[in-house]
Write a protein that holds these residues in place. Structure first.
Motif, PDB file in Angstrom:
ATOM      1  N   ALA A  51       0.826  -1.208   0.000  1.00 42.49           N
ATOM      2  CA  ALA A  51       0.000   0.000   0.000  1.00 42.49           C
ATOM      3  C   ALA A  51       0.859   1.256   0.000  1.00 42.49           C
ATOM      4  N   VAL A  52       1.904   1.261   0.806  1.00 41.81           N
ATOM      5  CA  VAL A  52       2.806   2.407   0.866  1.00 41.81           C
ATOM      6  C   VAL A  52       3.487   2.622  -0.487  1.00 41.81           C
ATOM      7  N   GLN A  53       3.992   1.545  -1.079  1.00 42.44           N
ATOM      8  CA  GLN A  53       4.689   1.648  -2.364  1.00 42.44           C
ATOM      9  C   GLN A  53       3.755   2.139  -3.460  1.00 42.44           C
ATOM     10  N   PHE A  54       2.524   1.628  -3.450  1.00 43.91           N
ATOM     11  CA  PHE A  54       1.550   2.053  -4.463  1.00 43.91           C
ATOM     12  C   PHE A  54       1.211   3.530  -4.304  1.00 43.91           C
ATOM     13  N   LYS A  56       2.900   5.866  -2.984  1.00 43.36           N
ATOM     14  CA  LYS A  56       4.050   6.710  -3.324  1.00 43.36           C
ATOM     15  C   LYS A  56       4.112   6.915  -4.847  1.00 43.36           C
ATOM     16  N   LYS A  57       3.953   5.820  -5.579  1.00 44.08           N
ATOM     17  CA  LYS A  57       4.028   5.909  -7.044  1.00 44.08           C
ATOM     18  C   LYS A  57       2.850   6.685  -7.619  1.00 44.08           C
ATOM     19  N   ALA A  58       1.679   6.526  -6.996  1.00 42.64           N
ATOM     20  CA  ALA A  58       0.464   7.180  -7.498  1.00 42.64           C
ATOM     21  C   ALA A  58       0.309   8.597  -6.966  1.00 42.64           C
ATOM     22  N   ASN A  59       1.260   9.046  -6.156  1.00 47.21           N
ATOM     23  CA  ASN A  59       1.207  10.389  -5.563  1.00 47.21           C
ATOM     24  C   ASN A  59      -0.063  10.598  -4.746  1.00 47.21           C
ATOM     25  N   LEU A  60      -0.429   9.548  -3.989  1.00 49.66           N
ATOM     26  CA  LEU A  60      -1.592   9.606  -3.110  1.00 49.66           C
ATOM     27  C   LEU A  60      -1.149   9.861  -1.675  1.00 49.66           C
ATOM     28  N   GLU A  61      -1.887  10.687  -0.963  1.00 54.51           N
ATOM     29  CA  GLU A  61      -1.666  10.801   0.478  1.00 54.51           C
ATOM     30  C   GLU A  61      -2.161   9.531   1.164  1.00 54.51           C
ATOM     31  N   VAL A  62      -1.602   9.239   2.318  1.00 56.67           N
ATOM     32  CA  VAL A  62      -2.045   8.068   3.077  1.00 56.67           C
ATOM     33  C   VAL A  62      -2.423   8.474   4.492  1.00 56.67           C
ATOM     34  N   THR A  63      -3.369   7.741   5.055  1.00 57.98           N
ATOM     35  CA  THR A  63      -3.653   7.796   6.479  1.00 57.98           C
ATOM     36  C   THR A  63      -3.510   6.382   7.017  1.00 57.98           C
ATOM     37  N   ILE A  64      -3.189   6.286   8.310  1.00 54.55           N
ATOM     38  CA  ILE A  64      -2.957   4.985   8.934  1.00 54.55           C
ATOM     39  C   ILE A  64      -4.008   4.777  10.018  1.00 54.55           C
ATOM     40  N   ARG A  65      -4.709   3.672   9.927  1.00 54.81           N
ATOM     41  CA  ARG A  65      -5.713   3.345  10.944  1.00 54.81           C
ATOM     42  C   ARG A  65      -5.274   2.120  11.733  1.00 54.81           C
ATOM     43  N   GLY A  66      -5.174   2.336  13.069  1.00 55.02           N
ATOM     44  CA  GLY A  66      -4.986   1.206  13.969  1.00 55.02           C
ATOM     45  C   GLY A  66      -6.318   0.940  14.639  1.00 55.02           C
ATOM     46  N   GLY A  67      -6.569   1.670  15.752  1.00 58.86           N
ATOM     47  CA  GLY A  67      -7.868   1.588  16.402  1.00 58.86           C
ATOM     48  C   GLY A  67      -8.835   2.645  15.913  1.00 58.86           C
ATOM     49  N   GLY A  68      -8.329   3.712  15.280  1.00 55.20           N
ATOM     50  CA  GLY A  68      -9.188   4.794  14.802  1.00 55.20           C
ATOM     51  C   GLY A  68      -9.864   5.558  15.922  1.00 55.20           C
ATOM     52  N   HIS A  69      -9.228   5.571  17.108  1.00 55.45           N
ATOM     53  CA  HIS A  69      -9.889   6.061  18.315  1.00 55.45           C
ATOM     54  C   HIS A  69      -9.421   7.445  18.735  1.00 55.45           C
ATOM     55  N   HIS A  70      -8.637   8.128  17.916  1.00 55.41           N
ATOM     56  CA  HIS A  70      -8.084   9.413  18.337  1.00 55.41           C
ATOM     57  C   HIS A  70      -9.089  10.543  18.159  1.00 55.41           C
ATOM     58  N   THR A 162       8.724   1.641   6.253  1.00 56.47           N
ATOM     59  CA  THR A 162       9.162   3.026   6.117  1.00 56.47           C
ATOM     60  C   THR A 162       8.443   3.710   4.956  1.00 56.47           C
ATOM     61  N   ALA A 163       8.734   4.984   4.777  1.00 56.93           N
ATOM     62  CA  ALA A 163       8.139   5.758   3.683  1.00 56.93           C
ATOM     63  C   ALA A 163       8.570   5.247   2.317  1.00 56.93           C
ATOM     64  N   ASP A 164       9.643   4.466   2.247  1.00 54.46           N
ATOM     65  CA  ASP A 164      10.086   3.842   0.997  1.00 54.46           C
ATOM     66  C   ASP A 164       9.445   2.479   0.774  1.00 54.46           C
ATOM     67  N   GLY A 165       8.593   2.052   1.704  1.00 60.97           N
ATOM     68  CA  GLY A 165       7.967   0.742   1.579  1.00 60.97           C
ATOM     69  C   GLY A 165       8.863  -0.398   2.012  1.00 60.97           C
ATOM     70  N   GLU A 166       9.936  -0.070   2.743  1.00 61.67           N
ATOM     71  CA  GLU A 166      10.872  -1.099   3.205  1.00 61.67           C
ATOM     72  C   GLU A 166      10.451  -1.595   4.588  1.00 61.67           C
ATOM     73  N   GLU A 167      10.549  -2.905   4.819  1.00 58.03           N
ATOM     74  CA  GLU A 167      10.243  -3.484   6.126  1.00 58.03           C
ATOM     75  C   GLU A 167      11.535  -3.573   6.937  1.00 58.03           C
ATOM     76  N   ILE A 168      11.535  -2.988   8.124  1.00 59.05           N
ATOM     77  CA  ILE A 168      12.733  -2.962   8.952  1.00 59.05           C
ATOM     78  C   ILE A 168      12.397  -3.330  10.395  1.00 59.05           C
TER      79      ILE A 168
END
Length: 454
Positions: A51-54, A56-70, A162-168
């Protein structure tokens, strides 16, 4: 547009008009009614990376949902790609290493349910439906903070995309700068796909403090609580809450619409030793009721879930308070004479012990010298949004002079740039440099955002 991404996923891709899209886009705070371009319902770290890699290539903003409770609703945004980790809820206990391995969609209730099978716990929060990821990345102040510190203090390691789509892997030995940053620095640096948390012996039963006082005694209660805090043992952590009792079934008629102060807490040690330690909290004034006693830890953890009701719009803010002296108490009580609605909840979370013993620069979480965290929350119908938000803003400004360096608890405030800078204080510059290193384009920006240094 999204067919290429869909083919890479083990999870689901939802777009507007599809079944489940409308439900998945919703977050706890209904004031944020947003429509993402698509939702990636992740089942694995590989889905997150795809999802991150896609995006980035599509120039889409992303949001991250864990619990969505904020309260700030940062998990969703119009036109963005929501990376939804809420189905990744597995919790595994490693008894040999005494850690919990926790996926980012797990709630506090999920963590407690699994760890308590082994008589173990990690510091979390006090509402079971809160997501562990958001809580931990910005702090985490629960009933174990005096004895064992914040949730963020107990992150042993993490897996991240990471923002590059790398798993660390991130720990004291691997990417130590990033390990420093995620312990309080929020979701600025990547998507955590797995946490390792320290575990401690606790439960299944604990000594719980549960005392109700009349609001008319608020000044006396606050004075005496402040005095107790100066000598409180690490094992005792407690929250105070003031609110108006509802006229609801199960509530004695004598308490209907009555303003009260509730003390809720825990003795994190041998139950036999705890009664003397918590006794002062039972004598702050003349109690209306006192149900202090031994309960299951999971019961204590879920006791105030109703204080965070579902399907409501919420406005909130917070400030760390250095000390509740007479002037601060008077200013607060004057403010509360004109609440915006009967649903106003004001909380005082004491701060002492291990959470304050950590040096302010040891992790990104910088506020280590307050005595209380003061939180204001009000839920409202949308037609009352402006007066309620205005009142919350006024409450923040009124109490700002009594705060610790104008610092707030980022898990309870809107995403305001000045509040973010004030809260991180001297740690902000280091966080900005780490942001520049790992996310120079500010790809992860829908959060309590730290601007890359550059």
């Amino acid at each position: 547009m999204f067919e290429q991404l869909k083919d890479q996923l083990s999870g689901r891709l939802l777009v507007p008009g599809e079944e489940a899209y409308n439900e998945r886009r919703k977050v706890w705070n209904t004031a944020y009614d947003k429509y993402p371009a698509a939702i990636v319902v992740c089942q694995s770290a590989a889905d997150v990376a795809a999802a991150v890699q896609f995006a980035k290539k599509a120039n889409l903003e992303v949001t991250i949902r864990g619990g969505g409770h904020h309260v700030a609703g940062t998990a969703v945004s119009d036109g963005a790609l929501m990376i939804d980790c809420s189905d990744m809820r597995k919790v595994t206990v490693d008894l040999e290493r005494r850690i919990a391995i926790v996926e980012p969609g797990a709630t506090l209730g999920d963590v407690d349910a699994e760890t308590q099978k082994f008589g173990l716990a990690t510091p979390t929060g006090t509402v079971t439906e809160t997501g562990i990821a958001g809580l931990a990345l910005c702090g985490g102040t629960g009933y174990l903070r005096g004895k064992y510190g914040l949730t963020s203090d107990n992150i042993r390691s993490a897996r991240m995309v990471t923002a590059d789509g790398e798993e660390i892997q991130v720990s004291e030995r691997e990417h130590p700068d990033l390990y420093w940053a995620i312990r309080g620095g929020g979701g600025n640096f990547g998507v955590v796909t797995s946490f390792e948390f320290n575990l401690y012996p606790l439960g299944p039963e604990v000594l719980s403090v549960d005392v109700m006082y009349d609001y008319k005694d608020a000044k006396q209660v606050l004075r005496n609580a402040q005095a107790f805090l100066r000598k409180a043992p690490d094992e005792v952590s407690f929250n105070m809450m003031t609110f108006q009792m509802p006229a609801a079934p199960g509530v004695p008629e004598s308490l209907h619409h009555r303003r009260v102060i509730v003390i809720a807490g825990l003795y994190a040690g041998d139950k036999a030793d705890g009664h003397d330690a918590v006794q002062p909290l039972r004598e702050l004034a003349q109690p209306i009721s006192d149900n202090t006693g031994v309960v299951r830890y999971t019961e204590l953890q879920s006791r105030f879930d109703l204080a965070a009701p579902k399907n409501v719009a919420v406005a909130g803010t917070s400030l760390f308070i250095k000390e509740f002296n007479e002037e601060a108490i008077d200013a607060l009580l004057a403010l509360l004479e004109q609440p915006p609605r009967s649903s106003l909840l004001v909380q005082f979370w004491e701060c002492h012990g291990q959470m304050n013993r950590v040096p302010s620069d040891a992790t990104a979480f910088a506020v280590r010298d307050a005595s209380f965290l003061l939180c204001f929350d009000v839920d409202y119908p949308m037609e009352e949004e402006k007066p309620c938000k205005d009142w919350i803003d006024s409450a923040y400004k009124t109490m700002l002079p009594y705060s610790t360096r104008q610092a707030s608890y980022l898990n309870t405030v809107q995403a305001d740039p000045q509040i973010i800078r004030d809260t991180y204080g001297d740690n902000y510059k280091k966080l900005a440099a780490i942001k520049q290193k790992y996310d120079p384009t500010n790809f992860f920006r829908h959060n309590h955002n730290i601007q890359p240094q550059g």
